[in-house]
Design a protein around this motif. Structure first.
Motif, PDB file in Angstrom:
ATOM      1  N   ILE A 122       0.312   6.305   2.379  1.00 13.31           N
ATOM      2  CA  ILE A 122       0.351   5.369   1.252  1.00 13.31           C
ATOM      3  C   ILE A 122       1.295   4.207   1.560  1.00 13.31           C
ATOM      4  CG2 ILE A 122       0.980   5.137  -1.198  1.00 13.31           C
ATOM      5  CD1 ILE A 122      -0.014   8.086  -1.524  1.00 13.31           C
ATOM      6  N   ILE A 123       2.353   4.508   2.297  1.00 11.56           N
ATOM      7  CA  ILE A 123       3.333   3.484   2.652  1.00 11.56           C
ATOM      8  C   ILE A 123       2.744   2.432   3.591  1.00 11.56           C
ATOM      9  CG2 ILE A 123       5.432   3.188   4.034  1.00 11.56           C
ATOM     10  CD1 ILE A 123       6.452   5.786   2.746  1.00 11.56           C
ATOM     11  N   LEU A 124       1.774   2.814   4.403  1.00  9.02           N
ATOM     12  CA  LEU A 124       1.188   1.859   5.352  1.00  9.02           C
ATOM     13  C   LEU A 124       0.424   0.760   4.602  1.00  9.02           C
ATOM     14  CD1 LEU A 124      -0.355   4.312   7.981  1.00  9.02           C
ATOM     15  CD2 LEU A 124       1.562   2.751   8.375  1.00  9.02           C
ATOM     16  N   PRO A 125       0.710  -0.524   4.923  1.00  7.49           N
ATOM     17  CA  PRO A 125      -0.024  -1.605   4.238  1.00  7.49           C
ATOM     18  C   PRO A 125      -1.538  -1.468   4.420  1.00  7.49           C
ATOM     19  CG  PRO A 125       1.764  -2.511   5.583  1.00  7.49           C
ATOM     20  CD  PRO A 125       1.713  -1.042   5.879  1.00  7.49           C
ATOM     21  N   SER A 133       2.285  10.575   1.603  1.00  7.36           N
ATOM     22  CA  SER A 133       3.246   9.473   1.437  1.00  7.36           C
ATOM     23  C   SER A 133       3.283   8.552   2.664  1.00  7.36           C
ATOM     24  CB  SER A 133       4.639  10.010   1.134  1.00  7.36           C
ATOM     25  OG  SER A 133       5.086  10.852   2.165  1.00  7.36           O
ATOM     26  N   ARG A 134       3.202   9.142   3.865  1.00  3.98           N
ATOM     27  CA  ARG A 134       3.284   8.295   5.080  1.00  3.98           C
ATOM     28  C   ARG A 134       2.036   7.438   5.258  1.00  3.98           C
ATOM     29  NH1 ARG A 134       7.681  11.318   4.072  1.00  3.98           N
ATOM     30  NH2 ARG A 134       9.156  11.395   5.823  1.00  3.98           N
ATOM     31  N   VAL A 169      -3.280   1.196   4.569  1.00  4.74           N
ATOM     32  CA  VAL A 169      -3.849   2.348   3.849  1.00  4.74           C
ATOM     33  C   VAL A 169      -3.548   2.198   2.354  1.00  4.74           C
ATOM     34  CG1 VAL A 169      -4.020   4.862   3.698  1.00  4.74           C
ATOM     35  CG2 VAL A 169      -3.583   3.789   5.923  1.00  4.74           C
ATOM     36  N   GLY A 170      -2.333   2.480   1.960  1.00  2.00           N
ATOM     37  CA  GLY A 170      -1.972   2.378   0.542  1.00  2.00           C
ATOM     38  C   GLY A 170      -2.688   3.435  -0.284  1.00  2.00           C
ATOM     39  N   GLY A 171      -2.497   3.376  -1.579  1.00  2.00           N
ATOM     40  CA  GLY A 171      -3.167   4.317  -2.474  1.00  2.00           C
ATOM     41  C   GLY A 171      -4.672   4.121  -2.451  1.00  2.00           C
ATOM     42  N   LYS A 172      -5.087   2.847  -2.313  1.00  2.00           N
ATOM     43  CA  LYS A 172      -6.530   2.567  -2.311  1.00  2.00           C
ATOM     44  C   LYS A 172      -7.200   3.135  -1.074  1.00  2.00           C
ATOM     45  CE  LYS A 172      -6.169  -1.558  -5.158  1.00  2.00           C
ATOM     46  NZ  LYS A 172      -5.972  -3.005  -5.153  1.00  2.00           N
ATOM     47  N   ASP A 218       1.606  15.203  -7.727  1.00  2.00           N
ATOM     48  CA  ASP A 218       2.889  15.071  -7.027  1.00  2.00           C
ATOM     49  C   ASP A 218       2.779  15.599  -5.598  1.00  2.00           C
ATOM     50  OD1 ASP A 218       4.045  13.865  -9.142  1.00  2.00           O
ATOM     51  OD2 ASP A 218       5.176  15.617  -9.840  1.00  2.00           O
ATOM     52  N   PHE A 224      -2.975  10.513  -8.078  1.00  2.23           N
ATOM     53  CA  PHE A 224      -2.515  11.533  -7.139  1.00  2.23           C
ATOM     54  C   PHE A 224      -1.625  12.530  -7.855  1.00  2.23           C
ATOM     55  CE2 PHE A 224      -3.245   7.707  -4.558  1.00  2.23           C
ATOM     56  CZ  PHE A 224      -4.064   8.215  -3.573  1.00  2.23           C
ATOM     57  N   LEU A 233       1.054  13.009  -3.531  1.00  4.30           N
ATOM     58  CA  LEU A 233       1.955  11.880  -3.238  1.00  4.30           C
ATOM     59  C   LEU A 233       2.849  12.214  -2.065  1.00  4.30           C
ATOM     60  CD1 LEU A 233       3.267  10.424  -6.611  1.00  4.30           C
ATOM     61  CD2 LEU A 233       1.619   9.459  -5.026  1.00  4.30           C
ATOM     62  N   MET A 234       3.326  13.460  -2.048  1.00  6.91           N
ATOM     63  CA  MET A 234       4.193  13.867  -0.948  1.00  6.91           C
ATOM     64  C   MET A 234       3.393  14.015   0.338  1.00  6.91           C
ATOM     65  SD  MET A 234       7.034  16.431  -2.462  1.00  6.91           S
ATOM     66  CE  MET A 234       6.435  17.055  -4.006  1.00  6.91           C
TER      67      MET A 234
END
Lengths: 81, 266
Positions: B15-18, B12-13, B20-23, B5, B3, B8-9
């Motif tokens: 990616i933080i979710l279990p 971010s909400r 969802v996440g980056g994957k 920057d 990602f 990522l921003m």
């Protein structure tokens, strides 16, 4: 205290929430279960919030240590994929 | 996926979710969604999927933006009156998130083009406002084996269901044939509360994201009905019809049908 050698280290100094956790989470995701992530940070709130969030996500917090006036080191073991 | 920057921003909400996440966010970025109609439903569905970072979003609609659309079709504006709806929506979506590839198709969908159009997409969303299109889309998604998230709105009521290929009922299991022309009024005749497509479109976009992520339960074999006046949600189980003319054991419908005669234009 027993020294644990981390499998991966990230430096997230200068970052604030929620990017501290975003970076930490992406790092954990890229690792294998059983591996250890070491995080260097300087945002005090994240020294509390990252361990809490990591535990909520099923990971194991091995270490939360203030290493200087400004910095913390965390060690997290990936327990859950 | 690496990602930037900005990404990522932006995400971010998520990616933080279990769940969802980056994957999961990477799955969203790879997904290709085909939306039928750039009107009341297509606008919020496309808008939220754009915000979520869906990689490719195609929109098909033959209409141009009119003043009377603006009470509910949130991707259009006074600046885009007279413009093709798909171009107007593309402009709005691209302004929200340049990561997303918005494919604007200014055409009427028909039995001759639908299979080719949806071929390269993972999920189809029906936001059309008429029965000929609704049945055409249902039949084409069954034949092309595409998951379909279908929504409908009228006055103060809306409904949503998710149809998975080869798994559970199709739209014809629920209603075998379209109603005769004139029986069910159109929004043009009967009116629609402007915010209603926002609720139903939001539910459709949610179904799409869960399909992409493979998380949660989708409305498979269930019709969710919302009454905006009473503020009630009702879920009705829809069984698979073993004698469904499309997906039953002995289907009578084996090719696509255009029911257009007798219906008003989309």
């Amino acid at each position: 205290m027993e020294q644990t050698i981390p499998d991966k280290k990230i430096n997230i100094k200068g970052l604030v929430c929620p990017y501290t956790f975003v970076k930490a989470k992406l790092a954990i995701e890229s690792m294998e279960v059983g591996q250890i992530l070491e995080i260097l940070l300087d945002y005090e709130e994240a020294s509390r919030s990252i361990p809490k969030s990591m535990e909520d996500h099923g990971q194991k917090v091995l270490k939360v240590e203030k290493v200087s006036d400004t910095d913390w080191v965390l060690q997290i073991r990936k327990d859950k994929d | 996926m690496d990602f930037t920057d900005d990404q990522l921003m932006r995400y971010s909400r998520h990616i933080i979710l279990p769940e969802v996440g980056g994957k999961g966010q990477a799955k969203i970025a790879k997904a290709k969604v085909f939306i039928i109609g750039a009107g009341g439903l297509g606008c919020p569905v496309g808008y939220y999927l754009t915000a979520a970072g869906v990689g490719t979003i195609a929109l098909i609609d033959n209409d141009t933006v009119e003043m009377s659309n603006l009470q509910r079709q949130i991707a259009h504006s006074v600046q885009t009156i007279g413009m093709p709806k798909v171009e107007s929506a593309k402009k709005t979506f691209e302004a929200l998130n340049p990561d997303v590839n918005v494919v604007a198709i200014q055409k009427r969908i028909s039995k001759d083009n639908i299979i080719d159009l949806i071929r390269d997409y993972d999920i189809v969303v029906d936001g059309s406002d008429n029965f000929p299109t609704r049945y055409l889309v249902n039949d084409a998604c069954f034949m092309a084996r595409k998951p379909l998230v279908t929504g409908a709105i009228l006055r103060f009521e809306g409904q949503v269901t998710t149809i998975l290929p080869g798994d559970g009922p199709c739209y014809r299991c629920l209603f075998e044939e379209p109603p005769p022309p004139g029986l069910v009024p159109s929004c043009q005749e009967a009116g629609v509360l402007g915010v209603l497509p926002g609720v139903i479109g939001g539910l459709q976009a949610t179904e799409v994201l869960k399909l992409i992520l493979g998380k949660g339960d989708v409305l498979k074999g269930e019709l969710l009905m919302y009454n905006a006046l009473k503020t009630t949600f009702r879920k009705v189980r829809v069984p698979k019809n073993p004698s469904c003319p499309l997906c039953g054991a002995k289907p009578s419908i084996t090719e696509l049908i255009d029911y257009n005669e007798g219906y008003c234009a989309m």
